[in-house]
Write a protein that holds these residues in place. Structure first.
Motif, PDB file in Angstrom:
ATOM      1  N   PHE A 197      -2.376  22.429 -35.406  1.00  0.00           N
ATOM      2  CA  PHE A 197      -2.723  23.682 -34.744  1.00  0.00           C
ATOM      3  C   PHE A 197      -2.064  23.724 -33.373  1.00  0.00           C
ATOM      4  O   PHE A 197      -1.461  22.747 -32.918  1.00  0.00           O
ATOM      5  N   GLY A 198      -2.208  24.842 -32.693  1.00  0.00           N
ATOM      6  CA  GLY A 198      -1.769  24.955 -31.308  1.00  0.00           C
ATOM      7  C   GLY A 198      -0.520  25.781 -31.113  1.00  0.00           C
ATOM      8  O   GLY A 198       0.573  25.376 -31.500  1.00  0.00           O
ATOM      9  N   SER A 199      -0.682  26.953 -30.501  1.00  0.00           N
ATOM     10  CA  SER A 199       0.470  27.808 -30.200  1.00  0.00           C
ATOM     11  C   SER A 199       1.232  27.259 -29.001  1.00  0.00           C
ATOM     12  O   SER A 199       0.698  26.518 -28.179  1.00  0.00           O
ATOM     13  N   PHE A 200       2.493  27.636 -28.901  1.00  0.00           N
ATOM     14  CA  PHE A 200       3.370  27.167 -27.834  1.00  0.00           C
ATOM     15  C   PHE A 200       4.349  28.267 -27.491  1.00  0.00           C
ATOM     16  O   PHE A 200       4.992  28.837 -28.383  1.00  0.00           O
ATOM     17  N   THR A 201       4.474  28.568 -26.206  1.00  0.00           N
ATOM     18  CA  THR A 201       5.371  29.650 -25.798  1.00  0.00           C
ATOM     19  C   THR A 201       6.831  29.243 -25.820  1.00  0.00           C
ATOM     20  O   THR A 201       7.718  30.094 -25.796  1.00  0.00           O
ATOM     21  N   GLY A 202       7.097  27.921 -25.824  1.00  0.00           N
ATOM     22  CA  GLY A 202       8.475  27.454 -25.898  1.00  0.00           C
ATOM     23  C   GLY A 202       9.145  27.266 -24.564  1.00  0.00           C
ATOM     24  O   GLY A 202      10.304  26.854 -24.504  1.00  0.00           O
ATOM     25  N   GLY A 203       8.438  27.536 -23.467  1.00  0.00           N
ATOM     26  CA  GLY A 203       9.069  27.457 -22.158  1.00  0.00           C
ATOM     27  C   GLY A 203       9.322  26.040 -21.683  1.00  0.00           C
ATOM     28  O   GLY A 203      10.430  25.668 -21.340  1.00  0.00           O
ATOM     29  N   LYS A 204       8.288  25.196 -21.682  1.00  0.00           N
ATOM     30  CA  LYS A 204       8.424  23.834 -21.150  1.00  0.00           C
ATOM     31  C   LYS A 204       7.924  22.836 -22.184  1.00  0.00           C
ATOM     32  O   LYS A 204       8.634  22.489 -23.111  1.00  0.00           O
ATOM     33  N   GLU A 205       6.681  22.376 -22.079  1.00  0.00           N
ATOM     34  CA  GLU A 205       6.135  21.446 -23.068  1.00  0.00           C
ATOM     35  C   GLU A 205       4.622  21.437 -22.949  1.00  0.00           C
ATOM     36  O   GLU A 205       4.034  22.039 -22.045  1.00  0.00           O
ATOM     37  N   ILE A 206       3.988  20.731 -23.876  1.00  0.00           N
ATOM     38  CA  ILE A 206       2.541  20.542 -23.853  1.00  0.00           C
ATOM     39  C   ILE A 206       2.283  19.048 -23.723  1.00  0.00           C
ATOM     40  O   ILE A 206       2.709  18.276 -24.569  1.00  0.00           O
ATOM     41  N   GLU A 207       1.617  18.667 -22.641  1.00  0.00           N
ATOM     42  CA  GLU A 207       1.338  17.254 -22.412  1.00  0.00           C
ATOM     43  C   GLU A 207      -0.149  17.013 -22.194  1.00  0.00           C
ATOM     44  O   GLU A 207      -0.754  16.183 -22.858  1.00  0.00           O
ATOM     45  N   ALA A 208      -0.747  17.716 -21.248  1.00  0.00           N
ATOM     46  CA  ALA A 208      -2.152  17.481 -20.902  1.00  0.00           C
ATOM     47  C   ALA A 208      -3.077  18.103 -21.945  1.00  0.00           C
ATOM     48  O   ALA A 208      -2.968  19.288 -22.269  1.00  0.00           O
ATOM     49  N   ILE A 209      -3.990  17.282 -22.478  1.00  0.00           N
ATOM     50  CA  ILE A 209      -4.988  17.718 -23.451  1.00  0.00           C
ATOM     51  C   ILE A 209      -6.332  17.147 -23.016  1.00  0.00           C
ATOM     52  O   ILE A 209      -6.412  15.982 -22.616  1.00  0.00           O
ATOM     53  N   ALA A 210      -7.390  17.943 -23.104  1.00  0.00           N
ATOM     54  CA  ALA A 210      -8.734  17.455 -22.774  1.00  0.00           C
ATOM     55  C   ALA A 210      -9.738  18.111 -23.701  1.00  0.00           C
ATOM     56  O   ALA A 210      -9.608  19.292 -24.036  1.00  0.00           O
ATOM     57  N   VAL A 211     -10.747  17.351 -24.113  1.00  0.00           N
ATOM     58  CA  VAL A 211     -11.767  17.844 -25.036  1.00  0.00           C
ATOM     59  C   VAL A 211     -13.125  17.846 -24.350  1.00  0.00           C
ATOM     60  O   VAL A 211     -13.502  16.883 -23.682  1.00  0.00           O
ATOM     61  N   ASP A 212     -13.843  18.939 -24.522  1.00  0.00           N
ATOM     62  CA  ASP A 212     -15.239  19.043 -24.095  1.00  0.00           C
ATOM     63  C   ASP A 212     -16.089  18.792 -25.338  1.00  0.00           C
ATOM     64  O   ASP A 212     -16.301  19.691 -26.156  1.00  0.00           O
ATOM     65  N   ASN A 213     -16.565  17.550 -25.510  1.00  0.00           N
ATOM     66  CA  ASN A 213     -17.288  17.173 -26.721  1.00  0.00           C
ATOM     67  C   ASN A 213     -18.548  18.007 -26.924  1.00  0.00           C
ATOM     68  O   ASN A 213     -18.818  18.483 -28.027  1.00  0.00           O
ATOM     69  N   GLU A 214     -19.333  18.175 -25.859  1.00  0.00           N
ATOM     70  CA  GLU A 214     -20.613  18.860 -25.989  1.00  0.00           C
ATOM     71  C   GLU A 214     -20.442  20.346 -26.314  1.00  0.00           C
ATOM     72  O   GLU A 214     -21.180  20.902 -27.128  1.00  0.00           O
ATOM     73  N   MET A 215     -19.453  20.980 -25.692  1.00  0.00           N
ATOM     74  CA  MET A 215     -19.224  22.403 -25.920  1.00  0.00           C
ATOM     75  C   MET A 215     -18.349  22.652 -27.151  1.00  0.00           C
ATOM     76  O   MET A 215     -18.292  23.765 -27.672  1.00  0.00           O
ATOM     77  N   GLY A 216     -17.639  21.614 -27.584  1.00  0.00           N
ATOM     78  CA  GLY A 216     -16.854  21.731 -28.812  1.00  0.00           C
ATOM     79  C   GLY A 216     -15.504  22.389 -28.651  1.00  0.00           C
ATOM     80  O   GLY A 216     -14.972  22.950 -29.620  1.00  0.00           O
ATOM     81  N   TYR A 217     -14.898  22.291 -27.450  1.00  0.00           N
ATOM     82  CA  TYR A 217     -13.608  22.923 -27.206  1.00  0.00           C
ATOM     83  C   TYR A 217     -12.541  21.902 -26.841  1.00  0.00           C
ATOM     84  O   TYR A 217     -12.832  20.868 -26.226  1.00  0.00           O
ATOM     85  N   VAL A 218     -11.310  22.220 -27.205  1.00  0.00           N
ATOM     86  CA  VAL A 218     -10.161  21.461 -26.735  1.00  0.00           C
ATOM     87  C   VAL A 218      -9.316  22.395 -25.869  1.00  0.00           C
ATOM     88  O   VAL A 218      -9.084  23.557 -26.224  1.00  0.00           O
ATOM     89  N   TYR A 219      -8.895  21.886 -24.725  1.00  0.00           N
ATOM     90  CA  TYR A 219      -8.029  22.612 -23.801  1.00  0.00           C
ATOM     91  C   TYR A 219      -6.695  21.884 -23.704  1.00  0.00           C
ATOM     92  O   TYR A 219      -6.650  20.652 -23.731  1.00  0.00           O
TER      93      TYR A 219
END
Length: 339
Positions: A197-219
């Motif tokens: 999963f995960g959209s990407f605009t193509g400009g630079k890159e995706i490196e930083a990822i963080a998950v909020d376990n209690e709320m159930g979201y990934v940023y």
């Protein structure tokens, strides 16, 4: 007319001053010892028996790199550090990974970019649990799309399954991130792909990822665009929930740390890399709260815990990578400039 020549370094220095944070600088409480190469991303392990003996793990990003362990005074703990890792990039931590019916361990996971794999070690005894590493992005023919960078661990509140969400140097929009379930059996630990999963605009890159376990979201940081938000639970689907904050950053959107408090309160703290400051958003609705200048240079990664650790970090600990081969430690209230 006399011509005046300004050296290139002087021009760059002037531009840096113009672009840098205009906010009052907040000095760190502790600056760690330096690593040999290039620091990148931290993860904080809170010692359940004695919080003053907690450990900060930080990656040192090079072919002869490692994951270095620091005590709360910023000193390297050599016997807890993992050396000779081929370009470790990002690191994350989870508590209570079930090895069998009677044994659960805390773990760190990190990417090993040049080997196109992720690693998994127990904490605090620092024993490998991965048989040498779990390959990632194996179905990609282009090796450039197998170079693992970002990683975050998600422990499901539904069934306690542990997942690793992994990003790479480059990848296609819609499947930039791969999510693996980490499971232990009588033979050992396996990493099984469960979704892309995960959209990407193509400009630079995706490196930083963080998950909020209690709320159930990934940023994650789509570096040239915005902070993107998805469900962390695979069964919840791959719809992008929001794309926020992009207009607040000078250039690259980088490290993400989630400060968790009860009842969904807390903050999402994101590095505004070239401006040298951090933007703080509400954990509940992702609205912008404020920015702070923590006096770091070019921060890639950061992490946070909200529990007291010792007299210096009595309100919790915020850790930020600094582009001088070290990490900065702050008492959390001081870092957030809370009044």
């Amino acid at each position: 007319m006399r011509k005046t020549y300004i050296p290139l370094l002087a021009i760059l220095a002037m531009l840096s001053c113009q672009q840098g944070s205009k906010l009052p600088a907040i000095a760190p409480d502790v600056i760690t010892e330096k690593t040999p190469n290039d620091t990148d991303d931290p993860a904080i392990w809170v010692n359940p028996d004695d919080a003053s003996k907690s450990i900060v793990f930080g990656t040192d990003k090079e072919t002869n790199g490692g994951v270095y362990a620091f005590d709360l005074d910023g000193k390297i703990i050599q016997e807890k550090s993992i050396k000779n890792i081929e370009r470790p990039n990002n690191v994350d931590l989870a508590y209570g990974f079930q090895l069998n019916d009677s044994v659960a361990v805390d773990v760190i996971a990190f990417t090993e970019r040049e080997k196109q794999q992720i690693r998994l070690f127990s904490v605090p005894d620092m024993k490998p649990l991965d048989g040498g590493g779990f390959p990632v992005f194996e179905d990609e023919a282009n090796i450039e799309q197998r170079l693992a960078m970002g990683i975050s661990l998600y422990k499901s509140p539904k069934d306690s399954s542990l997942y690793a969400i992994v990003g790479r140097k480059i990848g296609p929009s819609g499947s930039y991130l791969y999510q693996y379930r980490l499971e232990a059996d009588s033979i050992g630990v396996t990493a099984d792909l469960v979704r892309k999963f995960g959209s990407f605009t193509g400009g630079k890159e995706i490196e930083a990822i963080a998950v909020d376990n209690e709320m159930g979201y990934v940023y994650y940081s789509d570096e040239g665009e915005c902070i993107k938000k998805y469900y962390a639970e695979p069964s919840m689907g791959n719809e992008e929930l929001s794309c926020f904050g992009g207009e607040l950053f000078l250039e690259d959107i980088e490290g993400i740390a989630i400060a968790r408090y009860p009842n969904g309160e807390g903050y999402i703290i994101v590095s505004d890399q070239q401006r040298g400051q951090f933007n703080i958003f509400s954990r509940k609705d992702n609205s912008f709260i404020k920015a702070v200048n923590l006096s770091t240079l070019e921060t890639d990664g950061c992490d946070v815990v909200t529990v007291p650790l010792n007299d210096t970090f009595s309100n919790g600990l915020f850790v930020a990578m600094n582009d001088e081969k070290n990490f900065y430690f702050y008492d959390l209230n001081k870092a957030l400039d809370l009044k």
